[in-house]
Motif scaffolding. Sequence first.
Motif, PDB file in Angstrom:
ATOM      1  N   ALA A  39      56.390   2.926 -25.829  1.00  0.00           N
ATOM      2  CA  ALA A  39      57.294   2.627 -24.715  1.00  0.00           C
ATOM      3  C   ALA A  39      58.631   3.360 -24.841  1.00  0.00           C
ATOM      4  O   ALA A  39      59.134   3.940 -23.866  1.00  0.00           O
ATOM      5  CB  ALA A  39      57.518   1.119 -24.617  1.00  0.00           C
ATOM      6  N   GLU A  40      59.204   3.362 -26.015  1.00  0.00           N
ATOM      7  CA  GLU A  40      60.504   4.010 -26.209  1.00  0.00           C
ATOM      8  C   GLU A  40      60.405   5.520 -26.021  1.00  0.00           C
ATOM      9  O   GLU A  40      61.253   6.142 -25.366  1.00  0.00           O
ATOM     10  CB  GLU A  40      61.053   3.687 -27.591  1.00  0.00           C
ATOM     11  CG  GLU A  40      62.452   4.235 -27.837  1.00  0.00           C
ATOM     12  CD  GLU A  40      63.027   3.814 -29.179  1.00  0.00           C
ATOM     13  OE1 GLU A  40      64.075   4.382 -29.577  1.00  0.00           O
ATOM     14  OE2 GLU A  40      62.450   2.914 -29.833  1.00  0.00           O
ATOM     15  N   LEU A  41      59.351   6.124 -26.582  1.00  0.00           N
ATOM     16  CA  LEU A  41      59.171   7.566 -26.429  1.00  0.00           C
ATOM     17  C   LEU A  41      58.991   7.941 -24.970  1.00  0.00           C
ATOM     18  O   LEU A  41      59.625   8.887 -24.476  1.00  0.00           O
ATOM     19  CB  LEU A  41      57.961   8.037 -27.243  1.00  0.00           C
ATOM     20  CG  LEU A  41      57.533   9.490 -27.006  1.00  0.00           C
ATOM     21  CD1 LEU A  41      58.628  10.467 -27.405  1.00  0.00           C
ATOM     22  CD2 LEU A  41      56.238   9.795 -27.765  1.00  0.00           C
ATOM     23  N   ALA A  56      58.297  15.552 -13.323  1.00  0.00           N
ATOM     24  CA  ALA A  56      57.158  15.199 -14.172  1.00  0.00           C
ATOM     25  C   ALA A  56      57.452  13.935 -14.962  1.00  0.00           C
ATOM     26  O   ALA A  56      58.600  13.565 -15.174  1.00  0.00           O
ATOM     27  CB  ALA A  56      56.828  16.351 -15.120  1.00  0.00           C
ATOM     28  N   SER A  57      56.389  13.291 -15.430  1.00  0.00           N
ATOM     29  CA  SER A  57      56.575  12.028 -16.135  1.00  0.00           C
ATOM     30  C   SER A  57      55.612  11.916 -17.312  1.00  0.00           C
ATOM     31  O   SER A  57      54.630  12.636 -17.400  1.00  0.00           O
ATOM     32  CB  SER A  57      56.364  10.842 -15.187  1.00  0.00           C
ATOM     33  OG  SER A  57      55.029  10.819 -14.718  1.00  0.00           O
ATOM     34  N   ALA A  58      55.933  10.987 -18.190  1.00  0.00           N
ATOM     35  CA  ALA A  58      55.091  10.685 -19.343  1.00  0.00           C
ATOM     36  C   ALA A  58      54.482   9.305 -19.176  1.00  0.00           C
ATOM     37  O   ALA A  58      55.121   8.386 -18.668  1.00  0.00           O
ATOM     38  CB  ALA A  58      55.908  10.742 -20.628  1.00  0.00           C
ATOM     39  N   THR A  59      53.258   9.167 -19.626  1.00  0.00           N
ATOM     40  CA  THR A  59      52.545   7.893 -19.593  1.00  0.00           C
ATOM     41  C   THR A  59      51.984   7.617 -20.978  1.00  0.00           C
ATOM     42  O   THR A  59      51.460   8.526 -21.630  1.00  0.00           O
ATOM     43  CB  THR A  59      51.383   7.938 -18.580  1.00  0.00           C
ATOM     44  OG1 THR A  59      51.885   8.265 -17.290  1.00  0.00           O
ATOM     45  CG2 THR A  59      50.659   6.597 -18.524  1.00  0.00           C
ATOM     46  N   ALA A  60      52.102   6.386 -21.421  1.00  0.00           N
ATOM     47  CA  ALA A  60      51.467   5.980 -22.671  1.00  0.00           C
ATOM     48  C   ALA A  60      50.026   5.598 -22.382  1.00  0.00           C
ATOM     49  O   ALA A  60      49.740   4.881 -21.418  1.00  0.00           O
ATOM     50  CB  ALA A  60      52.217   4.799 -23.282  1.00  0.00           C
ATOM     51  N   GLY A  61      49.112   6.074 -23.208  1.00  0.00           N
ATOM     52  CA  GLY A  61      47.712   5.765 -22.980  1.00  0.00           C
ATOM     53  C   GLY A  61      46.957   5.570 -24.273  1.00  0.00           C
ATOM     54  O   GLY A  61      47.519   5.683 -25.367  1.00  0.00           O
ATOM     55  N   THR A  62      45.701   5.280 -24.152  1.00  0.00           N
ATOM     56  CA  THR A  62      44.823   5.228 -25.311  1.00  0.00           C
ATOM     57  C   THR A  62      44.407   6.647 -25.682  1.00  0.00           C
ATOM     58  O   THR A  62      44.620   7.595 -24.908  1.00  0.00           O
ATOM     59  CB  THR A  62      43.563   4.408 -24.998  1.00  0.00           C
ATOM     60  OG1 THR A  62      42.831   5.081 -23.955  1.00  0.00           O
ATOM     61  CG2 THR A  62      43.917   2.997 -24.544  1.00  0.00           C
ATOM     62  N   VAL A  63      43.802   6.808 -26.830  1.00  0.00           N
ATOM     63  CA  VAL A  63      43.288   8.114 -27.213  1.00  0.00           C
ATOM     64  C   VAL A  63      42.282   8.603 -26.175  1.00  0.00           C
ATOM     65  O   VAL A  63      42.281   9.778 -25.792  1.00  0.00           O
ATOM     66  CB  VAL A  63      42.643   8.053 -28.609  1.00  0.00           C
ATOM     67  CG1 VAL A  63      41.869   9.331 -28.911  1.00  0.00           C
ATOM     68  CG2 VAL A  63      43.708   7.818 -29.677  1.00  0.00           C
ATOM     69  N   GLU A  64      41.441   7.706 -25.692  1.00  0.00           N
ATOM     70  CA  GLU A  64      40.457   8.079 -24.671  1.00  0.00           C
ATOM     71  C   GLU A  64      41.138   8.570 -23.398  1.00  0.00           C
ATOM     72  O   GLU A  64      40.722   9.566 -22.796  1.00  0.00           O
ATOM     73  CB  GLU A  64      39.547   6.892 -24.353  1.00  0.00           C
ATOM     74  CG  GLU A  64      38.603   6.506 -25.479  1.00  0.00           C
ATOM     75  CD  GLU A  64      39.272   5.707 -26.599  1.00  0.00           C
ATOM     76  OE1 GLU A  64      40.454   5.333 -26.444  1.00  0.00           O
ATOM     77  OE2 GLU A  64      38.603   5.479 -27.622  1.00  0.00           O
TER      78      GLU A  64
END
Length: 224
Positions: A39-41, A56-64
């Motif tokens: 979340a912080e990153l 552009a944006s960043a999203t946190a996800g699973t490895v999959e």
Amino acid sequence: MTTIGIIGSGNIGSQLAHAFTRVGHDVVVANSRGPASLAELVADVDAQARAAGSAASATAGTVEEAAQARDLVVVTVPLKAVTDIPAHLLEGRIVIDTNNYYPQRDGQIAELDDESTTSSELVAGHFSGARVVKAFNHIPAAEISEHAQAPGTDGRRALAVYGDDAAAVERVSGLIDAIGFDVVNGGGLAESWRIQRDTPGYIPRFTAEELRGKLAEAKRYRDM
């Protein structure tokens, strides 16, 4: 705009998330600890992208989710952890391998110790259905942001790339140029030892001409 998956949120992965979003690419970042740990990153990457005028944006996800975000995925985890990533997830994708072999971290790997192969060939062997390109393994993480310059800038830093698939190498080279660096194509993965740890081109800043010279100077460990 494209979406780039990044598996690994350490120093290199974090810096690449910043670099890619600054030039307009969305990223999906994953690590072994799960999306909540990112979340912080993600917030920091988004804030810096906005400051740079990027949508552009960043999203946190699973490895999959990172592996299947699109057709370009960065794998930036310790070499010993590469085989923890299911190979089928990266089938058909371009994989940017940022790895170096550190025996004290990764354990002794006989075929790397006797130099019968390279770390990137091992990565490519695991992800046999992917097109692997070696890149970003010889620049300190912070310098991905600090040393980035516009194309044509005098003395612009160069980074080496290696790969067996010409189209994949061209794609990654274009991305490297876009985020601020000249590119030196060193050849196939079998030649990527020329930019492994302790070689002349590893770590210092060089222009394209200088880096080509350092790659030519490189010697196998067994010959040193």
